[in-house]
Scaffold this motif. Structure first.
Motif, short mmCIF file in Angstrom:
data_model
loop_
_atom_site.label_atom_id
_atom_site.label_comp_id
_atom_site.label_asym_id
_atom_site.label_seq_id
_atom_site.Cartn_x
_atom_site.Cartn_y
_atom_site.Cartn_z
N THR A 7 0.83 -1.19 0.00
CA THR A 7 0.00 0.00 0.00
C THR A 7 0.87 1.24 0.00
OG1 THR A 7 -1.66 -1.16 1.25
CG2 THR A 7 -1.76 1.23 1.29
N PHE B 159 0.40 5.47 0.54
CA PHE B 159 -0.53 6.52 0.86
C PHE B 159 0.17 7.61 1.63
CE2 PHE B 159 -1.11 5.90 5.41
CZ PHE B 159 -0.64 4.61 5.58
N VAL C 28 -9.72 6.97 -1.09
CA VAL C 28 -8.64 6.07 -1.50
C VAL C 28 -8.78 5.81 -3.00
CG1 VAL C 28 -7.61 3.78 -1.30
CG2 VAL C 28 -8.45 4.94 0.75
N MET D 288 -0.82 10.90 -4.42
CA MET D 288 -0.01 11.09 -3.22
C MET D 288 0.44 12.53 -3.07
SD MET D 288 2.29 7.63 -3.54
CE MET D 288 3.46 8.16 -2.30
N LYS E 287 -4.92 9.33 -0.35
CA LYS E 287 -4.43 7.97 -0.14
C LYS E 287 -4.58 7.18 -1.43
CE LYS E 287 -5.72 7.93 4.77
NZ LYS E 287 -6.27 9.30 4.80
N VAL F 90 -4.28 0.67 4.67
CA VAL F 90 -4.56 2.11 4.54
C VAL F 90 -4.83 2.72 5.91
CG1 VAL F 90 -6.24 3.75 3.66
CG2 VAL F 90 -5.36 1.95 2.17
#
Length: 269
Positions: free
Chosen positions: A7, A9, A232, A245, A250, A269
């Motif tokens: 991930t 973020f 997201v 970003m 995210k 996240v």
């Protein structure tokens, strides 16, 4: 060995107005129409990748992964690939259980908006925006992870939108109807069909205007506040991830070579 990707973020400010998914300050309103955005390398096709795009390999097929940096963190992303495609697998109980855990996690973290790329993310084939087959055939390529996640998220109050550089929005509408018959009408689509416009001063790079426009529609219809901090993006295009970003959205990079990892990554996240 292939780089390990998880991930990616960046934390977002605690309070922002609706439409802040694109980084728009309150009150300023120039227009961006759907159809005017520049496609990223994966959305146009690997053969049309832009040379030297920030945050990714200079040309598709480059052996070296690129680095997309946000404040205080770096994400390593290998160049885009297109695996052999076939009909999407059925949703099994393990995928359903993992999707349910993801939805619970998103709710716990205050996430109320999932913006999903279409080609090579939700589906396991790239249409190049020129799909000539039927919606039913294309719907068979919907990945099981999203078949499970999308209806669960919507049922739990997490809004979902499709953000794509494809102009075939009417085709995508029919695919969503086929895959999500109970909730397809609640999923706005922002593509390059000229059918929408975003009025804001935020970034127009990547999927930012797409997300902001969809967030404004969802916020108005549902009386919810969607912000960068509650959004997201899931996308297979490294440049879209980098732009998100950079705008404090995210973002989860979707690895088409390891599609099952998307649910595990969303849990981070």
């Amino acid at each position: 060995p292939r780089p390990r990707v998880g991930t990616v973020f960046v934390p977002a400010p605690a309070r922002e107005d609706i439409g802040a998914a694109a980084g728009r300050p309150s009150g300023a309103r120039p227009r961006v129409r759907g159809g005017g955005g520049a496609a990223g390398p994966n959305d146009r096709g690997v053969d049309e990748a832009r040379e030297g795009a920030p945050g990714m390999a200079a040309a598709a097929g480059s052996a070296a992964p690129a680095s997309a940096a946000g404040e205080g963190l770096t994400v390593e992303v290998p160049p885009p690939v297109e695996p052999a495609v076939g009909p999407a697998a059925a949703v099994g109980p393990e995928v359903e259980a993992r999707a349910s855990s993801v939805v619970a996690r998103l709710r716990e973290k205050g996430i109320n908006f999932l913006a999903l790329d279409f080609d090579m993310t939700m589906i396991d084939v790239h249409t190049r925006g020129r799909w000539l087959g039927t919606p039913e055939v294309l719907a068979a390529h919907m990945r099981p992870e999203f078949r499970a996640l999308v209806p669960m998220a919507i049922a739990a109050g997490v809004h979902v939108a499709v953000v794509t550089f494809s102009p075939q929005v009417s085709m995508i509408v029919q695919v969503l109807r086929e895959c999500f018959p109970e909730v397809h009408s609640r999923i706005p689509i922002r593509g390059e069909d000229g059918g929408w416009e975003y009025q804001g001063m935020g970034s127009q790079e990547g999927k930012q205007a797409h997300m902001a426009s969809a967030a404004e529609e969802l916020g108005q219809v549902n009386a919810d506040t969607i912000t960068r901090g509650s959004t997201v993006l899931v996308d297979d295009d490294a440049n879209n991830i980098r732009v998100a970003m950079a705008n404090n959205v995210k973002a989860v990079w979707f690895d088409a070579r390891d599609p099952e990892a998307v649910l595990d990554n969303l849990l981070q996240v």
